[in-house]
Design a protein around this motif. Sequence first.
Motif, PDB file in Angstrom:
ATOM      1  N   LEU A  68      37.530  30.188   0.206  1.00  0.00           N
ATOM      2  CA  LEU A  68      37.394  30.661   1.580  1.00  0.00           C
ATOM      3  C   LEU A  68      38.522  31.638   1.916  1.00  0.00           C
ATOM      4  O   LEU A  68      38.282  32.688   2.518  1.00  0.00           O
ATOM      5  N   TYR A  69      39.722  31.299   1.517  1.00  0.00           N
ATOM      6  CA  TYR A  69      40.874  32.175   1.743  1.00  0.00           C
ATOM      7  C   TYR A  69      40.664  33.538   1.076  1.00  0.00           C
ATOM      8  O   TYR A  69      40.889  34.586   1.691  1.00  0.00           O
ATOM      9  N   ILE A  70      40.197  33.522  -0.166  1.00  0.00           N
ATOM     10  CA  ILE A  70      39.959  34.772  -0.895  1.00  0.00           C
ATOM     11  C   ILE A  70      38.835  35.573  -0.231  1.00  0.00           C
ATOM     12  O   ILE A  70      38.966  36.783  -0.004  1.00  0.00           O
ATOM     13  N   VAL A  71      37.730  34.915   0.076  1.00  0.00           N
ATOM     14  CA  VAL A  71      36.583  35.594   0.692  1.00  0.00           C
ATOM     15  C   VAL A  71      36.969  36.185   2.041  1.00  0.00           C
ATOM     16  O   VAL A  71      36.639  37.337   2.348  1.00  0.00           O
ATOM     17  N   MET A  72      37.673  35.408   2.830  1.00  0.00           N
ATOM     18  CA  MET A  72      38.097  35.899   4.137  1.00  0.00           C
ATOM     19  C   MET A  72      39.058  37.087   3.981  1.00  0.00           C
ATOM     20  O   MET A  72      38.992  38.039   4.757  1.00  0.00           O
ATOM     21  N   SER A  73      39.914  37.031   2.988  1.00  0.00           N
ATOM     22  CA  SER A  73      40.845  38.136   2.758  1.00  0.00           C
ATOM     23  C   SER A  73      40.121  39.402   2.329  1.00  0.00           C
ATOM     24  O   SER A  73      40.540  40.510   2.677  1.00  0.00           O
ATOM     25  N   MET A  74      39.047  39.233   1.589  1.00  0.00           N
ATOM     26  CA  MET A  74      38.304  40.398   1.087  1.00  0.00           C
ATOM     27  C   MET A  74      37.350  40.975   2.132  1.00  0.00           C
ATOM     28  O   MET A  74      37.238  42.189   2.249  1.00  0.00           O
ATOM     29  N   TRP A  75      36.644  40.113   2.866  1.00  0.00           N
ATOM     30  CA  TRP A  75      35.548  40.608   3.694  1.00  0.00           C
ATOM     31  C   TRP A  75      35.701  40.353   5.194  1.00  0.00           C
ATOM     32  O   TRP A  75      34.845  40.743   5.963  1.00  0.00           O
ATOM     33  N   ALA A  76      36.761  39.686   5.600  1.00  0.00           N
ATOM     34  CA  ALA A  76      36.991  39.479   7.032  1.00  0.00           C
ATOM     35  C   ALA A  76      38.367  40.040   7.392  1.00  0.00           C
ATOM     36  O   ALA A  76      39.195  39.357   8.008  1.00  0.00           O
ATOM     37  N   HIS A  77      38.579  41.265   7.021  1.00  0.00           N
ATOM     38  CA  HIS A  77      39.890  41.888   7.191  1.00  0.00           C
ATOM     39  C   HIS A  77      40.343  41.889   8.648  1.00  0.00           C
ATOM     40  O   HIS A  77      41.507  41.612   8.945  1.00  0.00           O
ATOM     41  N   ASP A  78      39.427  42.183   9.556  1.00  0.00           N
ATOM     42  CA  ASP A  78      39.810  42.223  10.973  1.00  0.00           C
ATOM     43  C   ASP A  78      40.307  40.866  11.462  1.00  0.00           C
ATOM     44  O   ASP A  78      41.311  40.774  12.170  1.00  0.00           O
ATOM     45  N   PHE A  79      39.603  39.815  11.072  1.00  0.00           N
ATOM     46  CA  PHE A  79      40.018  38.463  11.478  1.00  0.00           C
ATOM     47  C   PHE A  79      41.347  38.093  10.840  1.00  0.00           C
ATOM     48  O   PHE A  79      42.251  37.584  11.511  1.00  0.00           O
ATOM     49  N   MET A  80      41.467  38.337   9.540  1.00  0.00           N
ATOM     50  CA  MET A  80      42.671  37.924   8.820  1.00  0.00           C
ATOM     51  C   MET A  80      43.903  38.724   9.250  1.00  0.00           C
ATOM     52  O   MET A  80      45.022  38.238   9.115  1.00  0.00           O
ATOM     53  N   SER A  81      43.721  39.920   9.793  1.00  0.00           N
ATOM     54  CA  SER A  81      44.870  40.725  10.190  1.00  0.00           C
ATOM     55  C   SER A  81      45.287  40.505  11.644  1.00  0.00           C
ATOM     56  O   SER A  81      46.249  41.109  12.104  1.00  0.00           O
ATOM     57  N   GLN A  82      44.589  39.607  12.332  1.00  0.00           N
ATOM     58  CA  GLN A  82      44.976  39.315  13.728  1.00  0.00           C
ATOM     59  C   GLN A  82      46.347  38.657  13.764  1.00  0.00           C
ATOM     60  O   GLN A  82      46.631  37.743  12.983  1.00  0.00           O
ATOM     61  N   LYS A  83      47.158  39.114  14.674  1.00  0.00           N
ATOM     62  CA  LYS A  83      48.502  38.553  14.844  1.00  0.00           C
ATOM     63  C   LYS A  83      48.406  37.185  15.518  1.00  0.00           C
ATOM     64  O   LYS A  83      47.653  36.993  16.460  1.00  0.00           O
ATOM     65  N   VAL A  84      49.186  36.247  15.006  1.00  0.00           N
ATOM     66  CA  VAL A  84      49.255  34.909  15.602  1.00  0.00           C
ATOM     67  C   VAL A  84      50.517  34.830  16.459  1.00  0.00           C
ATOM     68  O   VAL A  84      50.451  34.525  17.641  1.00  0.00           O
ATOM     69  N   VAL A  85      51.657  35.089  15.832  1.00  0.00           N
ATOM     70  CA  VAL A  85      52.946  35.103  16.519  1.00  0.00           C
ATOM     71  C   VAL A  85      53.780  36.213  15.892  1.00  0.00           C
ATOM     72  O   VAL A  85      53.997  36.210  14.675  1.00  0.00           O
ATOM     73  N   GLY A  86      54.225  37.129  16.674  1.00  0.00           N
ATOM     74  CA  GLY A  86      55.042  38.229  16.146  1.00  0.00           C
ATOM     75  C   GLY A  86      54.277  38.985  15.071  1.00  0.00           C
ATOM     76  O   GLY A  86      53.162  39.438  15.288  1.00  0.00           O
ATOM     77  N   ASN A  87      54.907  39.112  13.894  1.00  0.00           N
ATOM     78  CA  ASN A  87      54.263  39.799  12.774  1.00  0.00           C
ATOM     79  C   ASN A  87      53.506  38.846  11.850  1.00  0.00           C
ATOM     80  O   ASN A  87      53.062  39.240  10.783  1.00  0.00           O
ATOM     81  N   ILE A  88      53.389  37.609  12.229  1.00  0.00           N
ATOM     82  CA  ILE A  88      52.668  36.619  11.414  1.00  0.00           C
ATOM     83  C   ILE A  88      51.191  36.694  11.764  1.00  0.00           C
ATOM     84  O   ILE A  88      50.801  36.487  12.914  1.00  0.00           O
ATOM     85  N   ASN A  89      50.377  36.995  10.744  1.00  0.00           N
ATOM     86  CA  ASN A  89      48.945  37.110  10.992  1.00  0.00           C
ATOM     87  C   ASN A  89      48.191  35.914  10.411  1.00  0.00           C
ATOM     88  O   ASN A  89      48.777  35.049   9.749  1.00  0.00           O
ATOM     89  N   VAL A  90      46.895  35.885  10.643  1.00  0.00           N
ATOM     90  CA  VAL A  90      46.051  34.775  10.192  1.00  0.00           C
ATOM     91  C   VAL A  90      46.097  34.644   8.670  1.00  0.00           C
ATOM     92  O   VAL A  90      46.145  33.536   8.133  1.00  0.00           O
ATOM     93  N   ALA A  91      46.098  35.765   7.946  1.00  0.00           N
ATOM     94  CA  ALA A  91      46.132  35.730   6.480  1.00  0.00           C
ATOM     95  C   ALA A  91      47.386  35.027   5.965  1.00  0.00           C
ATOM     96  O   ALA A  91      47.320  34.229   5.026  1.00  0.00           O
ATOM     97  N   LEU A  92      48.530  35.291   6.582  1.00  0.00           N
ATOM     98  CA  LEU A  92      49.763  34.637   6.165  1.00  0.00           C
ATOM     99  C   LEU A  92      49.701  33.137   6.446  1.00  0.00           C
ATOM    100  O   LEU A  92      50.116  32.323   5.612  1.00  0.00           O
ATOM    101  N   VAL A  93      49.145  32.774   7.580  1.00  0.00           N
ATOM    102  CA  VAL A  93      48.986  31.349   7.908  1.00  0.00           C
ATOM    103  C   VAL A  93      48.080  30.678   6.875  1.00  0.00           C
ATOM    104  O   VAL A  93      48.401  29.601   6.360  1.00  0.00           O
TER     105      VAL A  93
END
Length: 116
Positions: free
Chosen positions: A52-77
């Motif tokens: 799921l992490y890999i698929v989301m990183s490949m095909w849900a770029h907009d979601f994964m690049s959303q900022k959570v706090v500061g420069n921390i995004n969903v992908a990093l979480v």
Amino acid sequence: MASTHPAGPTPPSESFGVYDRLHATAEFAELRHRYRGFAFPATVAFISWYALYIVMSMWAHDFMSQKVVGNINVALVFGLLQFLTTFVLAWLYARYSAAKLDPLARTLDEQYQREA
């Protein structure tokens, strides 16, 4: 009559017979059942979570690049949660093994030691 084998571990050729007998016991079958009952579902769950992490990183770029706090995004979480998941699974397995697998394995080992 004196033993023809020196003191020490049982020679491998003789221990195979003991292992074959233990392998055929209900206790050994139960040990394998309990191990597989944890290991297979845990493996499938972890691989699915990682996929799921890999698929989301490949095909849900907009979601994964959303900022959570500061420069921390969903992908990093998600990435950090992979590490957390690994440690949690290891901890759960250690607890499960100590409670469900180790007592049965000790019993089988004692049988092996008596027969070898």
